[in-house]
Design a protein around this motif. Structure first.
Motif: not given
Length: 121
Positions: A65-80, A109-114
């Motif tokens: 399930d690609e919607q099952k993301v365990w955490f996310n990265f915050f970034c100041p410039d998402i387009d970059r 690299l292993e297909g983990n959704p981020l």
């Protein structure tokens, strides 16, 4: 803030190809290794206060399930960030926007959704 807990110390992510995963997170995402324990199969990747700890495993099952993301990265410039990952040939989804929040998903690299998110702080 809790009287018992100060912070989340680390987030764990299982990987089969330990060395390749470390290389991918450092080369593609530009992160650095905080510590590495080859004998026990742990590598903490430095990403601010809470590191991402890669854990070597033999029985890693891909998350379907690609919607099952365990955490996310915050970034100041998402387009970059999005352009950078596309230029690194990473499997990247489109940028979504809802209110003042933007986000997109990608796979390691292993297909983990981020996921990457951005909002005005």
């Amino acid at each position: 803030m809790s009287h018992l807990f100060k912070r989340i110390d680390t987030v764990f992510l299982k990987v089969k190809n330990f060395d390749e995963a470390i290389d991918w997170y450092t080369d593609v995402l530009g992160l650095s290794v905080r510590f590495r324990d080859d004998k026990n199969g742990y590598a903490a990747i430095d990403i601010g206060e809470t590191p991402l700890t890669l854990v070597r495993t033999e029985d890693h099952e891909q998350i379907e399930d690609e919607q099952k993301v365990w955490f996310n990265f915050f970034c100041p410039d998402i387009d970059r960030a999005h352009r950078h990952l596309v230029n690194q040939d990473v499997e990247v989804g489109q940028i979504y926007e809802e209110g003042n929040i933007k986000w997109f998903q990608f796979k390691d690299l292993e297909g983990n959704p981020l996921e990457v998110c951005h909002f005005q702080e």
